[in-house]
Design a protein around this motif. Structure first.
Motif, PDB file in Angstrom:
ATOM      1  N   SER A 171       0.839  -1.201   0.000  1.00 17.83           N
ATOM      2  CA  SER A 171       0.000   0.000   0.000  1.00 17.83           C
ATOM      3  C   SER A 171       0.870   1.246   0.000  1.00 17.83           C
ATOM      4  O   SER A 171       2.037   1.220   0.436  1.00 17.83           O
ATOM      5  CB  SER A 171      -0.920   0.030   1.234  1.00 17.83           C
ATOM      6  N   SER A 174     -11.123  -1.237  -0.448  1.00 14.58           N
ATOM      7  CA  SER A 174     -10.441  -2.222   0.388  1.00 14.58           C
ATOM      8  C   SER A 174     -11.449  -2.933   1.264  1.00 14.58           C
ATOM      9  O   SER A 174     -12.540  -2.412   1.540  1.00 14.58           O
ATOM     10  CB  SER A 174      -9.367  -1.569   1.270  1.00 14.58           C
ATOM     11  N   THR A 179     -11.698  -7.320  -2.109  1.00 18.53           N
ATOM     12  CA  THR A 179     -12.730  -6.378  -1.678  1.00 18.53           C
ATOM     13  C   THR A 179     -14.114  -6.880  -2.082  1.00 18.53           C
ATOM     14  O   THR A 179     -15.080  -6.755  -1.320  1.00 18.53           O
ATOM     15  CB  THR A 179     -12.470  -4.991  -2.287  1.00 18.53           C
TER      16      THR A 179
END
Length: 270
Positions: free
Chosen positions: A73, A201, A236
Motif C-alpha cells: 500500500s 479495500s 474487496t
C-alpha cells in the motif's frame, strides 16, 4: 485509459458515494466528477502510526540483510519514508538496499515520486498476481513486508513462507474507523439519494458497514437496496459479498480508473 471506451460522461446525473481513507488524495473524486457524477465522500478509514515504531525502525536499520522490500500500500511507503527520514537514511539506486516490489499502481507511483529505485509491479495490480509472477524464486530469500498493524490480509507473507522465503512482517501504520459520518453523506444515505457506492479495500467495507449500522440503525441495509455496489478488486469483492450480499461491478484493471469505468458501465444501455 479505460474511460475512453465509454461516453464522455457515463455517470452524468448519478450520485456516487466514494468510501475512502480520511487523508486520501482528490484523484478519485476528480475521476468520478469528470465522468459526470455528483460525488459525495464518506471517509471510512483513518490512517495513523502503529502502537510501536520499534520493529519497523529495527528492520530499516538493517535493510542490507533483506533481498526484497515489498509494499502492499501507499500508506506503507509513506511510513517507511517517514522512518528513514527520522533515522537519516536514504533509499537510493546502487546502495546495498533490497530490491523493491509494489502491489498496485498507486503504491508504485508513491515509490516513484520519492525517487526510489524502480519497483517490480505485477501486471494485475493485486497481491495474488505478485505471488504468481514474482521475478525470482524466493526460497532462502529474506523479504521485508511493512504492513498495517491489524486487519490486513496475510496472503503474501503466508504464501512466500510456503515457498521457502524468510518473511519479516512489521507494523508500519494502523488504520482505524472514524467516529462519525459527514453530514452530506448521512443526508443522501438517509434519503436514499445514492446511485453508486464504491469500495477500495476490505477494511473500508467493514468500517463502512459499522458506520452505517451506527448512524442508520438496524435497518441500514434497506438504505442501500437501490444502490449499485462497485469494488476495486477480488478481495474487496469477497468482503462486499459477505457483508453486503452482492457486488454489481468490479474494477478491471484494479485501480481507480478501472473503478470509475466499472461504475460507468452499469448505466450504459445495452
Amino acid at each position: 485509459m479505460v474511460l475512453d471506451a465509454l461516453p464522455p460522461q457515463p455517470l452524468a446525473g448519478r450520485r456516487v458515494l466514494l468510501t475512502r481513507a480520511a487523508d486520501a488524495s482528490p484523484a478519485a473524486r476528480t475521476l468520478f466528477s469528470a465522468a459526470g457524477a455528483q460525488v459525495v465522500e464518506l471517509p471510512a478509514l483513518v490512517i495513523g502510526p502503529p502502537d510501536d515504531w520499534g520493529p519497523l525502525d529495527a528492520a530499516l536499520q538493517s535493510l542490507e540483510r533483506f533481498h526484497w522490500l515489498i509494499f502492499s500500500s501507499a500508506n506503507g511507503v509513506a511510513a517507511v519514508r517517514q522512518r528513514l527520514d527520522h533515522m537519516h537514511l536514504r533509499l537510493v539506486e546502487g546502495a546495498p538496499w533490497p530490491r523493491l516490489a509494489a502491489v498496485g499502481r498507486k503504491t508504485a507511483q508513491a515509490i516513484q515520486r520519492l525517487g526510489w529505485p524502480m519497483p517490480f509491479v505485477p501486471q494485475d495490480f493485486v497481491a495474488d498476481s505478485l505471488l504468481t509472477c514474482f521475478p525470482e524464486p524466493v526460497r532462502g530469500r529474506r523479504l521485508l513486508l511493512p504492513r498495517v498493524q491489524s486487519g490486513g490480509r496475510p496472503l503474501l507473507a503466508e504464501q512466500f513462507r510456503r515457498q521457502g522465503a524468510v518473511v519479516v512482517e512489521v507494523p508500519a501504520y494502523e488504520s482505524r474507523c472514524p467516529a462519525t459520518i459527514p453530514a452530506a453523506a448521512a443526508v443522501v444515505l438517509a434519503q436514499e439519494h445514492v446511485d453508486v457506492i464504491t469500495f477500495t479495500s476490505s477494511k473500508i467495507v467493514r468500517n463502512t458497514v459499522a458506520l452505517l449500522a451506527a448512524h442508520l440503525g438496524e435497518h441500514w441495509r434497506s438504505h442501500l437496496a437501490g444502490v449499485k455496489v462497485v469494488s476495486i478488486g477480488p478481495e474487496t469483492s469477497r468482503t462486499c459479498h459477505s457483508l453486503l450480499g452482492r457486488v454489481d461491478a468490479e474494477a478491471s484493471p484494479h485501480d481507480m480508473e478501472g473503478l470509475a469505468a466499472a461504475a460507468g458501465r452499469l448505466f450504459q444501455t445495452p
